[in-house]
Design an enzyme around this catalytic site. Structure first.
Site, PDB file in Angstrom:
ATOM      1  N   HIS A   1       0.826  -1.207   0.000  1.00  0.00           N
ATOM      2  CA  HIS A   1       0.000   0.000   0.000  1.00  0.00           C
ATOM      3  C   HIS A   1       0.861   1.257   0.000  1.00  0.00           C
ATOM      4  CE1 HIS A   1       0.013   1.225   4.364  1.00  0.00           C
ATOM      5  NE2 HIS A   1       0.115  -0.053   4.620  1.00  0.00           N
TER       6      HIS A   1
ATOM      7  N   HIS B   1       3.382   3.223  13.336  1.00  0.00           N
ATOM      8  CA  HIS B   1       2.460   4.368  13.349  1.00  0.00           C
ATOM      9  C   HIS B   1       2.950   5.525  14.236  1.00  0.00           C
ATOM     10  CE1 HIS B   1      -1.406   2.543  11.409  1.00  0.00           C
ATOM     11  NE2 HIS B   1      -0.301   2.179  10.801  1.00  0.00           N
TER      12      HIS B   1
ATOM     13  N   ASP C   1       5.881   2.253   7.348  1.00  0.00           N
ATOM     14  CA  ASP C   1       4.586   1.630   7.049  1.00  0.00           C
ATOM     15  C   ASP C   1       3.880   2.484   5.999  1.00  0.00           C
ATOM     16  OD1 ASP C   1       2.093   0.463   6.954  1.00  0.00           O
ATOM     17  OD2 ASP C   1       1.570   0.891   9.030  1.00  0.00           O
TER      18      ASP C   1
ATOM     19  N   GLU D   1      -5.340   1.693   2.123  1.00  0.00           N
ATOM     20  CA  GLU D   1      -5.240   0.511   3.002  1.00  0.00           C
ATOM     21  C   GLU D   1      -5.544   0.895   4.434  1.00  0.00           C
ATOM     22  OE1 GLU D   1      -3.166  -2.426   5.680  1.00  0.00           O
ATOM     23  OE2 GLU D   1      -2.933  -0.254   5.539  1.00  0.00           O
ATOM     24  N   GLU D   2      -5.006   2.048   4.845  1.00  0.00           N
ATOM     25  CA  GLU D   2      -5.095   2.456   6.252  1.00  0.00           C
ATOM     26  C   GLU D   2      -6.509   2.841   6.674  1.00  0.00           C
ATOM     27  OE1 GLU D   2      -2.774   2.050   8.349  1.00  0.00           O
ATOM     28  OE2 GLU D   2      -0.825   2.213   7.353  1.00  0.00           O
TER      29      GLU D   2
ATOM     30  N   ASP E   1       3.695  -5.887   3.510  1.00  0.00           N
ATOM     31  CA  ASP E   1       3.380  -4.853   4.496  1.00  0.00           C
ATOM     32  C   ASP E   1       4.283  -5.046   5.711  1.00  0.00           C
ATOM     33  OD1 ASP E   1       2.135  -2.719   5.779  1.00  0.00           O
ATOM     34  OD2 ASP E   1       0.108  -3.426   5.369  1.00  0.00           O
TER      35      ASP E   1
HETATM   36 ZN    ZN Z   1       0.632  -0.913   6.525  1.00  0.00          ZN
END
Ligand code: ZN
Length: 345
Positions: free
Chosen positions: A63, A313, A176, A206-207, A229
């Site tokens: 992603h 994150h 990420d 995706e998120e 991922d």
């Molecule tokens: Zn991810």
């Protein structure tokens, strides 16, 4: 060897979920052009590149969207109130810079912090939340913020901060999933002799719910799907629950979201080429694009190939360059070696 310049470019290109057109989409197309047979962009903004082959048809997805923030209110004093796009922990934003993409170009804002001298005992116990957090963009009024280009709906992301810690370790926002996007691009470039019909998807959104992979899966209708991922690496505060370690190679899940035949095949390929490969137990569907890919149409035989990272994150996501390198190698060899096979579990 990891191409640090390309990795940095991919990591820093703008692209909050739904806003991938702000930068990363063109960066991906530029990096793939000349290395694949065709590239197209669909109506959601997914980039779909193909390297033609007889079969089996394989969809590889990484992603390209990032978590971020959106302005939802500008108050009289010129402060921006923001809401998260994807899983942003508001505590990671305190005393940090945010990079905004306004109508008048790129602008920065900072999230204020009460100086320790002025904090009352009760302030020390409070954590930042979305109701109290505001962004200072240097404006003294809503009018001035407006003149600077800020609007309701203006998009922001963590400010770039790519940092080389030592020979093998890097820390930066947005590993990420840009680190896997980088690995997918490098693998797509590196694949030489192959039988499989290869589709490389830089997926959007995706998120916010695996939304790009859903429509790309339907369009491509592949038999085999590999989501690339990031996953968790052992880190401070993990209470011993996390098994994969930094520097010990890529990670591939086992569990209901994973086709056992593809997984066993990956083990064979890793052994053949002497590539380290770690295992992760995923008793539930993974939170990756593989989740939606597996249940596309009549089903796809899926696997997840991951670069382990720490501090997911946050602005200081941390990875090991050796793992990135091994991920590229494993993806390349896996795609080159794939032949039509029985995919029944
Ligand atoms: Zn991810």
């Amino acid at each position: 060897m990891v191409d640090i310049e390309l990795l940095k470019r991919i990591v820093e290109a703008p692209g909050v979920s739904g806003y991938e057109f702000m930068g990363i989409r063109d960066a991906v197309i530029e990096a793939l052009e000349g290395h694949v047979d065709e590239i197209r962009v669909d109506k959601l903004g997914n980039v779909i590149a193909r390297k033609k082959g007889e079969g089996p048809k394989v969809m590889v997805a990484a992603h390209m969207d990032k978590i971020g923030v959106m302005v939802n209110h500008i108050d009289k004093n010129g402060y921006l109130h923001i809401v998260p796009v994807g899983g942003v922990d508001p505590r990671t934003l305190v005393a940090q810079r945010i990079r905004f993409f306004t109508e008048k170009g790129e602008r920065f804002g900072v999230v204020g912090h009460i100086p320790p001298h002025l904090q009352k005992p009760e302030d020390r116990k409070k954590a930042a939340d979305w109701d109290t957090l505001v962004v200072d963009v240097g404006a003294d009024s809503d009018e001035e913020a407006g003149e600077m280009g800020f609007r309701i709906g203006t998009i922001g992301e963590f400010a770039p901060a790519f940092t080389r810690l030592n020979e093998n370790r890097i820390a930066t926002p947005y590993l990420d999933d840009r680190v896997c996007l980088y690995a997918m691009i490098e693998a797509a470039r590196a694949v030489e002799e192959h039988t499989a019909d290869l589709y490389f998807v830089a997926s959007v959104q995706e998120e916010v719910g695996l939304r790009g992979a859903r429509v790309a899966s339907y369009a491509i209708d592949a038999e085999i799907g590999i989501a690339m991922d990031v996953t968790f690496a052992k880190q401070t505060g993990d209470k011993g629950k996390i098994v994969p370690e930094l520097g010990k190679g890529p990670v591939m899940d086992v569990g209901p979201n994973i086709n056992p035949r593809i997984r066993a095949f990956a083990d064979e390929v890793a052994k053949k080429y002497d590539i380290p490969l770690q295992v992760e137990a995923s008793p539930r569907p993974t939170g990756t694009d593989a989740n939606i890919m597996q249940i596309n149409r009549e089903g796809m035989a899926t696997a997840v190939l991951s670069v382990p990272i720490r501090y997911m994150h946050s602005q200081v996501e941390l990875a090991d360059l050796r793992d990135i390198d091994s991920t590229v190698k494993l993806a390349k060899h896996l795609l080159e070696e794939l032949r039509p096979m029985d995919l029944t579990p």
